[in-house]
Design a protein around this motif. Sequence first.
Motif, PDB file in Angstrom:
ATOM      1  N   ARG B 219       0.773  -1.232   0.000  1.00  0.00           N
ATOM      2  CA  ARG B 219       0.000   0.000   0.000  1.00  0.00           C
ATOM      3  C   ARG B 219       0.803   1.279   0.000  1.00  0.00           C
ATOM      4  O   ARG B 219       0.245   2.359  -0.122  1.00  0.00           O
ATOM      5  N   SER B 220       2.113   1.179   0.117  1.00  0.00           N
ATOM      6  CA  SER B 220       2.830   2.398   0.444  1.00  0.00           C
ATOM      7  C   SER B 220       2.718   3.492  -0.597  1.00  0.00           C
ATOM      8  O   SER B 220       2.852   4.662  -0.276  1.00  0.00           O
ATOM      9  N   ALA B 222       1.128   5.504  -4.291  1.00  0.00           N
ATOM     10  CA  ALA B 222      -0.130   5.981  -4.857  1.00  0.00           C
ATOM     11  C   ALA B 222      -0.872   4.845  -5.523  1.00  0.00           C
ATOM     12  O   ALA B 222      -0.298   4.074  -6.289  1.00  0.00           O
ATOM     13  N   PRO B 223      -2.137   4.739  -5.241  1.00  0.00           N
ATOM     14  CA  PRO B 223      -2.947   3.678  -5.829  1.00  0.00           C
ATOM     15  C   PRO B 223      -3.292   3.969  -7.283  1.00  0.00           C
ATOM     16  O   PRO B 223      -4.448   4.153  -7.623  1.00  0.00           O
ATOM     17  N   ALA B 226      -7.468   5.610  -8.772  1.00  0.00           N
ATOM     18  CA  ALA B 226      -8.242   5.836  -7.554  1.00  0.00           C
ATOM     19  C   ALA B 226      -8.696   7.266  -7.406  1.00  0.00           C
ATOM     20  O   ALA B 226      -7.930   8.157  -7.065  1.00  0.00           O
ATOM     21  N   ASP B 228      -9.813  10.705  -6.081  1.00  0.00           N
ATOM     22  CA  ASP B 228      -9.078  11.196  -4.935  1.00  0.00           C
ATOM     23  C   ASP B 228      -9.885  11.216  -3.649  1.00  0.00           C
ATOM     24  O   ASP B 228      -9.422  11.684  -2.635  1.00  0.00           O
ATOM     25  N   GLY B 229     -11.084  10.774  -3.707  1.00  0.00           N
ATOM     26  CA  GLY B 229     -11.835  10.584  -2.480  1.00  0.00           C
ATOM     27  C   GLY B 229     -12.086  11.849  -1.682  1.00  0.00           C
ATOM     28  O   GLY B 229     -12.556  11.790  -0.564  1.00  0.00           O
ATOM     29  N   ALA B 230     -11.755  12.983  -2.243  1.00  0.00           N
ATOM     30  CA  ALA B 230     -11.993  14.219  -1.512  1.00  0.00           C
ATOM     31  C   ALA B 230     -13.488  14.451  -1.422  1.00  0.00           C
ATOM     32  O   ALA B 230     -14.190  14.391  -2.407  1.00  0.00           O
ATOM     33  N   ARG B 231     -13.945  14.672  -0.233  1.00  0.00           N
ATOM     34  CA  ARG B 231     -15.369  14.900  -0.088  1.00  0.00           C
ATOM     35  C   ARG B 231     -15.579  16.188   0.667  1.00  0.00           C
ATOM     36  O   ARG B 231     -16.415  16.293   1.546  1.00  0.00           O
ATOM     37  N   ALA B 232     -14.742  17.141   0.354  1.00  0.00           N
ATOM     38  CA  ALA B 232     -14.806  18.416   1.066  1.00  0.00           C
ATOM     39  C   ALA B 232     -16.190  19.021   0.914  1.00  0.00           C
ATOM     40  O   ALA B 232     -16.823  18.889  -0.110  1.00  0.00           O
ATOM     41  N   THR B 233     -16.630  19.676   1.960  1.00  0.00           N
ATOM     42  CA  THR B 233     -17.937  20.325   1.876  1.00  0.00           C
ATOM     43  C   THR B 233     -17.843  21.728   2.377  1.00  0.00           C
ATOM     44  O   THR B 233     -17.407  21.973   3.450  1.00  0.00           O
TER      45      THR B 233
END
Lengths: 233, 233
Positions: B219-220, B222-223, B226, B228-233
């Motif tokens: 896992r070390s 960058a995937p 993927a 970026d999973g940012a879910r900023a609100t």
Amino acid sequence: MATTSHAPDAPTAAAQPPGPATPRATRRRGEALTRAIYQATLNELARTSFEELSFDKIAPLAGTGKSALYRRWATPEELVIAALTDPSTGFGDPVAPDTGSLRGDLIALLGRFAGVLDEPRGRALRPLLTQRARHPEVFEEVRRLVILPNQRILLAVLQAAADRGEAAPQCVTPRVASVGPRLIMAEFLEKGTVGRADVQSIVDEVLMPLTAPRPDTGRSDAPADAGDGARAT
Amino acid sequence: MATTSHAPDAPTAAAQPPGPATPRATRRRGEALTRAIYQATLNELARTSFEELSFDKIAPLAGTGKSALYRRWATPEELVIAALTDPSTGFGDPVAPDTGSLRGDLIALLGRFAGVLDEPRGRALRPLLTQRARHPEVFEEVRRLVILPNQRILLAVLQAAADRGEAAPQCVTPRVASVGPRLIMAEFLEKGTVGRADVQSIVDEVLMPLTAPRPDTGRSDAPADAGDGARAT
DNA sequence: CACGATAGTGAACAGACTTGTCCCTTATTT
DNA sequence: AAATAAGGGACAAGTCTGTTCACTATCGTG
């Protein structure tokens, strides 16, 4: 005196925050005016520096007179603290991300931080960062509103990840929690902006390896005593 | 200003390097005077800010007249760049450490950096760090003299460690190399000084785990893609 | 709906401070 | 002794600061 300022026909300029002295149709008062002053303050702070701030410059930028400022605050320092503290123009409590994965949380949290730095309130922070020694109260406010909350949330994110087995338990420390925000800040100071790619790079090249569960190599932590080997010359 | 500016009794009898206008037996010229001006410049910069610098203030601090300054430089900006560049008062090329171990090298290098920040020339850097946008030439000089050399040496240290098998090869990157110096700088800005314990903590809690040889956990890095999973609100 | 209280606007002002230049005196070098 | 450059003060023009004032839009009340 004063060509009258009550131009009855100017509905267009409804409400732009940083209007550099646009004749306004309506005369603001109370909270609305206060917020406009806060905005102007943060904009000016972002543009120049703390030392150069003065009611003289802020008033016209906020489209008002100095009197309105002197009636509210005694010094620019007080005004700055007020502007930073006000939730609508400054900083409120940031929310903790919860994406389910450590990497997701980190990117969300740091990405939001990077985003804030690009706003006026964030750029206004820059000149304040070097004022710790000269204006402790202002710096303390920056610390209280920005630095500490981020650190607190990050620590919680790390703890949660450690609980899930996603992170090494020994990395749940203030020091490790400080790495992300500090790298973002440094990037911000050095480059002027922090892009999404920078955030990902920081997370993937630094934070993920740093927090990865350790398969117990015998070296990861402090070697007990070990003279510090500093050989500065 | 009726009060004479050459007060024969400097308050608190300051030593002569940053002496606030001590009457001198000898009249300096040429290089000696230039260096004294550089010192005064850096001291004043460390004490206040770049915006507030002026020949007017520096001259008396250096124990000379404005004429001597105007004869040499046209603007405070030029003077600052000259003071930073001069090897005797500013920054020369830092030397690479060679202690034989990665940890030793890191502590030596970062410890020396922390030490420099405690000197006048280092404290003078602080107000400059936020001036990237307004004074690109000054900031560029800071970058050239301080940031880049440190980064370069750190990269070499990492490379050497990787060659010895002490560090993971994939951590020999500019990003990883930037972590140490940036954490030192952040600590400096936030606390005002960086102690030996801070340096050790940064090395042992962050840099050593970060650079440890990776036993190939999947896992070390960058995937690949993927989101970026940012879910900023 | 009209009136009075409140507060925003915009300008003027005196005093303090800052800026770059000029010049005369004096120490140091050649 | 002549040439050079440092020391240090004075200057005028310009800038900034905090106050104060006359004027008027807005709000709350009766």
